[in-house]
Design a protein around this motif. Structure first.
Motif, PDB file in Angstrom:
ATOM      1  N   ASP A  74       0.445 -30.602 -71.235  1.00 65.21           N
ATOM      2  CA  ASP A  74       0.741 -32.035 -71.268  1.00 65.21           C
ATOM      3  C   ASP A  74       0.039 -32.727 -70.099  1.00 65.21           C
ATOM      4  O   ASP A  74       0.587 -32.854 -69.022  1.00 65.21           O
ATOM      5  CB  ASP A  74       2.261 -32.229 -71.189  1.00 65.21           C
ATOM      6  CG  ASP A  74       2.601 -33.701 -71.308  1.00 65.21           C
ATOM      7  OD1 ASP A  74       1.679 -34.488 -71.609  1.00 65.21           O
ATOM      8  OD2 ASP A  74       3.766 -34.054 -71.097  1.00 65.21           O
ATOM      9  N   GLN A  75      -1.179 -33.145 -70.352  1.00 63.73           N
ATOM     10  CA  GLN A  75      -1.918 -33.859 -69.298  1.00 63.73           C
ATOM     11  C   GLN A  75      -2.193 -35.277 -69.767  1.00 63.73           C
ATOM     12  O   GLN A  75      -3.291 -35.806 -69.578  1.00 63.73           O
ATOM     13  CB  GLN A  75      -3.249 -33.136 -69.005  1.00 63.73           C
ATOM     14  CG  GLN A  75      -3.100 -31.793 -68.339  1.00 63.73           C
ATOM     15  CD  GLN A  75      -2.693 -31.905 -66.882  1.00 63.73           C
ATOM     16  OE1 GLN A  75      -2.404 -32.985 -66.386  1.00 63.73           O
ATOM     17  NE2 GLN A  75      -2.632 -30.775 -66.187  1.00 63.73           N
ATOM     18  N   ARG A  76      -1.197 -35.888 -70.406  1.00 64.68           N
ATOM     19  CA  ARG A  76      -1.446 -37.230 -70.956  1.00 64.68           C
ATOM     20  C   ARG A  76      -1.717 -38.250 -69.867  1.00 64.68           C
ATOM     21  O   ARG A  76      -2.420 -39.226 -70.092  1.00 64.68           O
ATOM     22  CB  ARG A  76      -0.236 -37.670 -71.794  1.00 64.68           C
ATOM     23  CG  ARG A  76      -0.128 -36.944 -73.118  1.00 64.68           C
ATOM     24  CD  ARG A  76       1.198 -37.242 -73.791  1.00 64.68           C
ATOM     25  NE  ARG A  76       2.313 -36.924 -72.889  1.00 64.68           N
ATOM     26  CZ  ARG A  76       3.519 -37.463 -72.988  1.00 64.68           C
ATOM     27  NH1 ARG A  76       3.772 -38.351 -73.926  1.00 64.68           N
ATOM     28  NH2 ARG A  76       4.478 -37.113 -72.144  1.00 64.68           N
ATOM     29  N   ARG A  77      -1.142 -38.001 -68.682  1.00 66.51           N
ATOM     30  CA  ARG A  77      -1.305 -39.001 -67.622  1.00 66.51           C
ATOM     31  C   ARG A  77      -2.780 -39.348 -67.391  1.00 66.51           C
ATOM     32  O   ARG A  77      -3.154 -40.492 -67.189  1.00 66.51           O
ATOM     33  CB  ARG A  77      -0.693 -38.438 -66.329  1.00 66.51           C
ATOM     34  CG  ARG A  77      -0.718 -39.326 -65.131  1.00 66.51           C
ATOM     35  CD  ARG A  77       0.303 -40.425 -65.198  1.00 66.51           C
ATOM     36  NE  ARG A  77      -0.272 -41.695 -65.574  1.00 66.51           N
ATOM     37  CZ  ARG A  77       0.368 -42.620 -66.267  1.00 66.51           C
ATOM     38  NH1 ARG A  77       1.590 -42.445 -66.696  1.00 66.51           N
ATOM     39  NH2 ARG A  77      -0.222 -43.746 -66.563  1.00 66.51           N
ATOM     40  N   ARG A  78      -3.619 -38.291 -67.433  1.00 68.03           N
ATOM     41  CA  ARG A  78      -5.054 -38.532 -67.208  1.00 68.03           C
ATOM     42  C   ARG A  78      -5.598 -39.510 -68.238  1.00 68.03           C
ATOM     43  O   ARG A  78      -6.344 -40.434 -67.923  1.00 68.03           O
ATOM     44  CB  ARG A  78      -5.831 -37.221 -67.335  1.00 68.03           C
ATOM     45  CG  ARG A  78      -5.559 -36.255 -66.230  1.00 68.03           C
ATOM     46  CD  ARG A  78      -6.237 -34.918 -66.500  1.00 68.03           C
ATOM     47  NE  ARG A  78      -5.833 -33.932 -65.515  1.00 68.03           N
ATOM     48  CZ  ARG A  78      -5.984 -32.621 -65.672  1.00 68.03           C
ATOM     49  NH1 ARG A  78      -6.532 -32.150 -66.772  1.00 68.03           N
ATOM     50  NH2 ARG A  78      -5.593 -31.785 -64.731  1.00 68.03           N
ATOM     51  N   LEU A  79      -5.246 -39.275 -69.500  1.00 66.08           N
ATOM     52  CA  LEU A  79      -5.763 -40.126 -70.573  1.00 66.08           C
ATOM     53  C   LEU A  79      -5.161 -41.525 -70.470  1.00 66.08           C
ATOM     54  O   LEU A  79      -5.835 -42.515 -70.737  1.00 66.08           O
ATOM     55  CB  LEU A  79      -5.455 -39.511 -71.935  1.00 66.08           C
ATOM     56  CG  LEU A  79      -6.043 -38.104 -72.151  1.00 66.08           C
ATOM     57  CD1 LEU A  79      -5.738 -37.609 -73.546  1.00 66.08           C
ATOM     58  CD2 LEU A  79      -7.545 -38.097 -71.936  1.00 66.08           C
TER      59      LEU A  79
END
Length: 1649
Positions: free
Chosen positions: A499-504
């Motif tokens: 879960d690396q949504r923050r980057r996007l």
């Protein structure tokens, strides 16, 4: 009205942004091959580390290597050698190539030599410099095998990268001024610190996932049969390339999920001058390894060089790799994609890596000093200690389940080739969702029943069911669509990712700000272009988007979330800092922006946009991109790639992707290049990607009226519309036919409908003026949504061909203005305004479409226009005629009776009236066509030209209120909808056809060229004046002074002399004169006539090979009727309109005088990397070849030639100056040529016939060249311009048209001429008719080669004078022949040396001594080196010589260079001339009899600037060399005779300078004549012998005089020792005798004998 249109345009969408949107892909790269030339000049090297070296410089780019010549025994060699590398590759590949400069010591045929040091940078760094070049910069050398060693020396070089159409503005290379400030001129891009340090780059490779099969299933079965086990058929390893070095991990046998846990370590200077690191997963194979996928790490994105910046760091993070399709095929057409060339069409694999950088402390002892790449194991990522970062989150439990939903609402524009088979669509994300052939059936059967209740688990469905397409337009049958009406197919895919949504999310926030900003900036540019009101208001408006507080709060909220890498934290900080600073700057700009500063501020805001886009690009990937494939018959036909961040869902609006939960038009393409232009299908798609737990929202964005069925969904709300497409006209279309024109028609697509306009033949600017009505268009969704966001309209323009299918020209996108039933049809929205839509062909533009689109439920009648028809056969041009047409009206010239004899028209001015709209933007183009009239009323098209913008030809009356009303104002807009009558008089001047290359055989009307050999005039020999005058008074002094690099200018004395002697300066343009004076189109315009099909290359903008001729004429548009004051003027001829005083166009005879000064940076034409250039001048049928005066082996030849030719305008007006390469065998090769249109210059009001000199003198090198004196020129100009004057008054005044000019009064003779010249030099200040007159000048023109269009092959400096033959003849041409070097003789007397270090140890005594001799030579003449005799056995370092060296040399005073002519090798045909700085080298050596002599020290004196010698040996110190800049320097050329002490220096082991001796020498310079009168002998010989030195007796040779040497060496030093030894010896003898005789005596005594 226009301003209203702009208020409205804010909510419309521009075709540009639509085009970018539909074509923007995550890694869209320019993969077309381009011609690039890299030119490198190695000037010299300094401070090389090592003793008495023979250095060679090697220049290496990729695998190409080139070497300079070897310079003997010097640490500061001077080369000035020029190298050229030609490449034909895609720019991305080129910019990653490493350029390496290395210095090698004593390389020859047998041995490779030892490496002194190297310097590396990538080509991209050079290309990103201003002007794509580094000029005269010093590259720092370092030793790759020993990083503790520090700097190994410097190379001074020029590096330039030239692509097509780049023109390099080199500063003038007059003479190399010594840029002694090495530190201030280092070869580094701006912002890189001068002191770079060594650093280790650690690339850790952990593991990979999702590798595709690298073998066919047949092979798998064969292997299984043989081996008996089914192993994975891929053996992956990872290869990392960085700064020209490569590192590889180990190979993991048979594994689709390999785990390496290794790190590749590079040692490189930091910051590195290489921008990208290339990481590749490769499949190891016995035959050849193939790439599975490639990823580039851009170091600029993972580091920040600001004050609060951070070193490159990344990860541990997954990177996604894209490339060819995942099914394995033996012949993979997309294999290049896996190598990183172009945009991938499918997911290939993902790799877990991290990057870190550690700056090395090179002083520490335990450091490994080599830069070899190392590969070492590292611990597994989940076991990494807490120092690195807590990385436990990499364990699978932190992985989230993601849900991708998609629905196909419409599929249209399906190409007819695939329209007969059922079609399905497949969606993939990462490796998931991809169906193998055998599984796909299964999925489609399950698709309707696999849904349980909502919270039950969905089974992934990745394909739509196959469906047969239906024809869209019955008439043509070109396009099909799929009948998705009531039911729309859907796909569901579940996948698991970290879960690396923050980057996007952060990227999305910044992208959204950037999108808004871009839209605002496009509007501002449009407003500026159309000159509508208040662009500054719109600019202020678009700066409001910089509200960053929201970004900060959103980006900070996941601050402590696990899984954030160091780069995540640092990027967040730097993004915030950047955003904050941009916000403050934006505030400032908003307060400062005014009407007059809009353009400057716009540039600043565009810079913000680049910065935002750069920040938004996330280097650490997370969720892979989504691919949509169209499948037919189990074959993959076309694809679209959708970045996952664009469809990612978030609860917060700003973070949501811009296409998430929206219906979006997606175009499916085949691939790249022309294949990718034709769309295979247009989809209306709805996509949603988010966490599975947020799934309840996935339908929220669908148009209302859709609900989810357990079967695929149905839509209930259906609206019926009528679309009206007002297709008015297109302009500047792409030429698709061989005639240089097209037969265009447009096809309009909307939803599942399409219609075409009529075909208009033979035009690039079709005016269809047609209304296309689409009845009964059914659209699904809610009325309000459709009003605000209607589907897009696609307009494609084609060229109709009589045979075969229509050819694609380009496409554009538009959104209609929608009117619902309950709205009123009227202003401000209706009727819609015509707007320009840019037409795109691939990535290049192919014209504009002027049209309007409305979507409503009303009806209108359809207009029709009949197309004209004409096409006749082609033959030789004989009686051409020009047709000029605008908006359906036009004029024809009378045919030219005999084109070959006189291509001018008989009637000079014609005019016609035409109705044009008030709004300039809507003006139709003006078409110029040249047709050839034949017998029986036939005519044929020769060539055509479309003038798209009439703006520059619009005349508006001058504004009397302005003080200088010479400048005509712009036309003023009266905002009314009336049409005006504009009259366009056309001055038909003449047509001039050229045939370039051989484009059209039938146009070869030029007779074979007769070679007329003209006798060359003998150049007047330069009289040698006495010395001081001779250096002043020739043309070259003036030239070098003009280039501001003549050295003497530096010295005040000479500045003063210049003023006395009066060196009047030239204007030296480092570009063509045309560029400076607007192509001399001040009233006569040249229009290229095109014929033939346009090229598809983006760079075909040059289109030179399509030019078949030129039409010259002038135009002026003005409102009727003409103003009173104009018609009232005396002698007004109504037939001439605005062109009252144009010159007649009868043929005219002219004497043309071409001066060719020199050429620079020629492209090498011979194998040895040099050329033997000479000049060829062509004008009409006459040609002058200067072949016998070719200059051997020179890329910067000085020609210094004047050529006279006679010509008749207009038949012979194109002057071609070519430089050819002389060859002993075979034909001579063209290096490059430049063409000058003399006629435009001749008729220009800038008076380009003969430059106006800076002062008027009657004789000397500065003589007035023009046959007309300044006063005559002035009188003529006043008469032509109907000005009052000139009136010469007392006190140096002259009055012209109520302006008074003051001139110098102290000149006695011909005062009027000097005054007239003052007026001519300020002619631009005269009202109404004034303009800048061309001064005396030298222009620099690029040389081009027809086979390498647009790429400079060198430059030539020259100028042209023209004199009409009916005027008095001009005097002889001024002499610009190259200066002959002057012969000198330098006499150097070596008197004594002192404090020379002692090298030898005495055999007997161990005493230190040296056998000293001194060696000397002039730089460049090493083979003529001279040695003194040897002073043997010096014990104190003192040596006495009284020895004379004599060095004769040739010297160019102005350039301060010695000229040497010598054969390069025994095979050379003739001598090559070198120019080398005048430097004297003196070295001190220790002579050895049996081994090589030992080098002790040296000094190099620049004869123009060297420190004055010390009076005594004591005062002489090493400071004279180290602090040379601070000491007063003298020149031997002024002092003539100098005597003193100078230090010898050398470098010790620690690379420090140390004093190794002192020499007392006398330098005496004489000219050759003086030397002849008082000759001297070499050494101590006659005549004028020097006396023998009084050497101490120790300095003799032991084997010549052994007794003397015993006396000196042994007795002198060891006499006490010898005496003691002798005494001891006597004692011993006595003792021995005693012992010997003692027994005998004893016996005697005892026996009593």
């Amino acid at each position: 009205p226009v301003h209203q249109q702009h208020e409205k345009s804010l909510d419309r969408i521009s075709p540009r942004s639509l085009h970018v949107d539909l074509y923007r892909t995550p890694e869209r790269k320019d993969m077309r091959e381009r011609q690039l030339i890299i030119s490198i000049t190695v000037v010299e090297a300094r401070q090389l580390v090592g003793l008495n070296m023979d250095p060679v410089v090697c220049v290496e780019i990729g695998d190409d290597k080139k070497y300079t010549s070897m310079k003997e025994s010097t640490n500061c060699p001077y080369y000035n050698e020029y190298f050229v590398f030609d490449f034909h590759v895609p720019p991305d590949v080129m910019f990653d190539k490493i350029l390496k400069l290395s210095v090698i010591h004593s390389k020859n045929l047998l041995r490779s030599g030892t490496l002194v040091g190297t310097f590396k940078l990538d080509v991209g760094t050079v290309y990103s410099q201003p002007e794509h070049q580094f000029y005269h910069k010093w590259a720092t050398l370092s030793d790759p095998d020993d990083i503790t060693a520090g700097c190994k020396g410097y190379i001074k070089c020029d590096i330039a990268v030239v692509g097509k159409g780049d023109n390099i503005k080199t500063p003038h290379k007059a003479n190399e001024t010594d840029e002694d400030d090495i530190e201030g001129n280092l070869l580094l891009p701006e912002g890189v610190p001068l002191e770079r340090q060594w650093a280790r780059f650690y690339v850790k490779i952990y593991r990979a996932e999702g590798l595709p099969k690298m073998n066919t299933s047949i092979m798998a079965n064969v292997k299984k049969a043989f081996i008996g086990e089914n192993r994975d058929l891929v053996d992956p390893y990872v290869q990392v390339l960085f700064a020209g070095q490569r590192g590889k991990t180990s190979v993991q046998k048979s594994s689709y999920e390999p785990i390496w846990n290794e790190q590749v370590v590079f040692t490189e200077m930091f910051p590195p001058l290489c921008k990208r690191m290339k990481v590749q997963i490769r499949d190891s194979d016995k035959v050849n390894d193939v790439a599975i996928g490639t990823h580039f790490i851009d170091l600029r994105k993972i580091a920040n060089d600001g004050d609060k910046g951070f070193l490159p760091t990344m990860g541990p993070a997954w990177v996604n790799m894209y490339g060819s399709t995942r099914q394995y095929t033996l012949m993979d057409e997309h294999q290049d994609l896996n190598e990183g060339l172009g945009e991938g069409v499918s997911f290939r694999a993902r790799l877990l890596i991290s990057v870190a950088v550690e700056i090395l402390d090179t002083t520490s002892t335990e450091i490994v000093s080599s830069t070899e790449v190392q590969v070492e194991p590292v611990s597994n990522i989940s076991e990494v200690s807490a120092d690195w970062m807590v990385t436990i989150h990499w364990l699978p439990r932190k992985i989230e389940e993601f849900f991708l939903f998609g629905s196909f609402l419409e599929a249209t524009m399906i190409d007819r080739k695939i329209g007969d088979k059922p079609i399905s669509f497949e969606v993939t994300i990462g490796g998931g969702g991809e169906s193998d052939e055998e599984e796909s059936e299964l999925i489609q059967q399950n698709s309707s029943e696999d849904e349980a209740d909502d919270d039950g688990d969905l089974v992934s469905v990745s394909s739509s069911p196959p469906m047969k397409p239906v024809i869209t337009d019955r008439s043509e049958g070109n396009y099909f669509h799929l009948p998705y009406f009531e039911k729309k197919p859907c796909i569901y895919i579940k996948s698991w990712w970290q879960d690396q949504r923050r980057r996007l999310y952060n990227s999305n926030i910044m992208d959204k700000i950037a999108d808004k900003l871009e839209e605002g900036l496009n509007d501002v540019q449009e407003i500026i272009k159309t000159e509508t009101a208040y662009p500054e208001r719109r600019l202020r408006g678009c700066l409001c988007v910089f509200t960053f507080s929201r970004f900060v709060t959103l980006a900070n909220k996941d601050q402590n979330q696990a899984g954030r890498t160091k780069l995540d934290k640092e990027r967040l900080k730097s993004c915030m800092r950047e955003m904050e600073s941009m916000g403050q700057q934006a505030k400032l700009i908003r307060s400062q922006v005014k009407r007059n500063t809009v353009r400057d501020k716009l540039k600043m805001v565009q810079n913000f946009l680049h910065r935002l886009r750069f920040l938004a690009d996330e280097p650490q990937h997370s969720i892979p991109d989504v691919f949509v494939w169209m499948m037919s018959n189990n074959k993959r036909i076309a694809y679209a790639r959708i970045p996952s961040k664009d469809i990612l869902y978030s609860i917060v609006d700003e973070e949501t992707g811009k296409d998430c939960g929206k219906v979006k038009a997606v175009f499916l393409r085949k691939g790249f290049g022309p294949a990718g232009w034709t769309v295979q299908a247009k989809m209306e798609m709805y996509l949603w990607l988010g966490l599975n737990k947020q799934r309840k929202d996935f339908l929220s964005g669908l148009p209302n009226g859709f609900e989810e069925n357990k079967a695929p969904r149905t839509g209930s709300l259906k609206q019926v519309f009528q679309l009206r497409a007002h297709m008015y006209q297109a302009r500047s279309l792409f030429a698709a036919d061989s005639s240089g024109l097209s037969d265009p028609f447009a096809r309009v697509f909307f939803s599942t409908h399409s219609q075409v306009t009529e075909v208009l033949s033979e035009t690039l600017c079709p005016t269809w003026d047609q209304l296309l009505v689409f009845d009964d268009v059914e659209l699904f969704g809610e009325a309000g949504e459709l009003r605000d966001d209607p589907p897009i309209i696609v307009v494609e323009v084609y060229d109709q061909d009589t045979v075969g299918k229509a050819e694609f020209i380009g496409r554009t996108f538009a959104k209609p203005i929608t009117k619902m039933c309950d709205e009123h049809y009227g202003p401000p929205r209706f009727p819609p305004q015509l707007e320009y839509y840019q037409i795109y062909r691939g990535n290049s533009t192919a014209g504009d479409l002027l049209a309007a689109f409305e979507l409503l439920q009303l009806f209108l009648s359809v207009l029709d226009v009949e197309p004209p028809n004409n096409l006749v056969n082609l033959a030789q041009v004989d009686r051409p005629r020009v047709d000029i047409e605008c908006a359906g009206r036009g004029v024809q010239s009378a045919p030219i009776v005999n084109f070959k004899k006189n291509p001018n028209f008989s009637t000079l001015v014609k005019w016609f009236e035409v109705d044009l709209p008030e709004n300039e933007l809507l003006h139709p183009p003006l078409n110029i066509r040249v047709v050839d009239c034949r017998a029986f009323g036939r005519y044929t098209l020769v060539g055509s030209h479309a003038v798209t913008s009439l703006r520059r030809f619009i005349y508006s009356p001058p504004d009397k209120t302005q003080n200088n009303w010479a400048s005509t104002g712009r036309p003023t807009h009266t905002m009314q909808d009336a049409f005006l009558v504009l009259s366009i008089p056309i001055t038909i001047f003449y047509i001039f056809c050229i045939v370039q290359g051989n484009p059209i055989p039938s146009l070869l009307f030029e007779a074979k060229e007769e070679k007329k050999k003209k006798k060359k005039k003998k150049k007047g020999e330069v009289e040698e004046d006495d010395e001081t005058d001779e250096r002043m008074l020739d043309w070259w002094s003036k030239y070098f002074a003009s280039i501001e690099t003549l050295m003497e200018v530096r010295h005040l004395l000479y500045c003063f002399l210049f003023c006395l002697v009066g060196i009047w300066l030239y204007s030296v343009y480092n570009k063509e004169l045309e560029a400076e004076y607007d192509n001399f189109e001040d009233w006569l315009h040249t229009f290229n006539l095109y014929r033939g099909k346009a090229g598809d290359d983006d760079e075909a903008a040059l289109d030179d090979d399509r030019i078949v001729g030129r039409f010259k004429g002038s135009m002026c548009m003005y409102k009727l009727p003409l103003s009173e004051e104009f018609t009232r003027e005396a002698g007004f001829d109504p037939n001439m309109g605005m062109f009252q005083s144009i010159p007649h166009n009868d043929p005219i005879n002219v004497l043309v005088r071409v001066f060719v000064v020199r050429a620079t940076d020629l492209h090498p034409a011979d194998v040895n990397g040099k050329a033997d250039p000479y000049v060829v001048i062509k004008l009409g049928k006459s040609e002058l070849k200067d072949k016998e005066n070719y200059i051997s082996k020179q890329l910067n030849p000085v020609f210094g030639k004047a050529f006279d030719m006679e010509a008749t305008f207009p038949m012979e007006s194109m002057l071609t100056v070519s430089v050819y390469d002389w060859d002993l065998v075979g034909t001579d090769d063209l290096i490059g040529e430049t063409k000058i249109d003399l006629e435009n210059r001749y008729y220009s009001k800038h008076r380009a016939t003969c430059g106006i000199a800076n002062n008027y003198s009657v004789h000397g090198y500065n003589m007035w060249r023009d046959p007309m004196k300044p006063s005559q020129i002035l009188a003529k100009l006043c008469k032509e311009g109907k000005l009052d004057g000139p009136h010469y008054g007392p006190g140096g005044r002259v009055k012209v048209a109520n302006r008074i000019f003051m001139g110098a009064t102290e000149i006695e003779d011909e005062t009027d001429e000097h005054l007239a010249l003052t007026v001519l030099k300020h002619w631009e200040e005269i009202p109404r008719v004034g303009c800048k007159l061309i001064p005396e000048h030298v222009e620099t023109r690029p040389l081009l080669h027809p086979e390498k269009p647009g790429i400079e092959q060198g430059r030539i400096e020259m100028w042209v004078d023209m004199f009409p033959m009916d005027m008095p003849a001009p005097g002889p041409a001024i002499d610009i022949s190259p200066r002959k070097p002057k012969k000198y003789e330098l006499r150097v007397v070596i008197w004594n040396t002192d404090e020379v270090i002692l090298e030898d140890d005495d055999y007997f005594t161990g005493e230190k001594s040296s056998d000293i001799f001194v060696r000397g030579w002039l730089k460049g003449q090493q083979e003529d080196k001279q040695d003194t005799d040897v002073h043997y056995h010096s014990l104190t370092g003192e040596g006495n010589f009284n020895w004379r060296f004599v060095f004769p040399f040739d010297y160019l005073i102005a350039e301060e260079k010695i000229v040497i002519s010598k054969k390069e090798s025994m095979f050379s045909w003739d001598e090559t001339e070198y120019k080398i700085p005048a430097r004297l080298t003196l070295q001190v050596w220790d002579a050895d009899h049996f081994s090589a002599d030992d080098f002790l020290g040296a000094i190099e004196l620049d004869l123009n600037r060297f420190p004055r010698g010390a009076k005594t040996a004591k005062q002489c110190s090493i400071g004279m060399v180290q602090n040379e800049a601070e000491l007063t320097c003298i020149s031997i050329f002024k002092q003539k005779r100098v005597k003193g002490w100078w230090p010898f220096v050398a470098r010790d082991e620690n690379d420090e300078m140390e004093l190794t001796g002192k020499v007392e020498a006398e330098l005496h310079l004489m000219s050759a004549e003086e030397a002849e009168k008082s000759p001297v002998g070499l050494g101590r010989n006659e005549p004028d012998p020097l006396e023998k030195p009084n050497r101490p007796d120790t300095s003799l040779m032991w084997f010549v005089n052994p007794l003397k040497s015993i006396r000196y060496f042994i007795w002198h030093n060891y006499r006490w020792l010898i005496l003691k030894a002798l005494g001891l010896l006597l004692l011993l003898l006595l003792l021995g005798l005693f012992l010997y005789s003692f027994p005998g005596y004893l016996v005697k005594k005892m026996l009593g004998a």
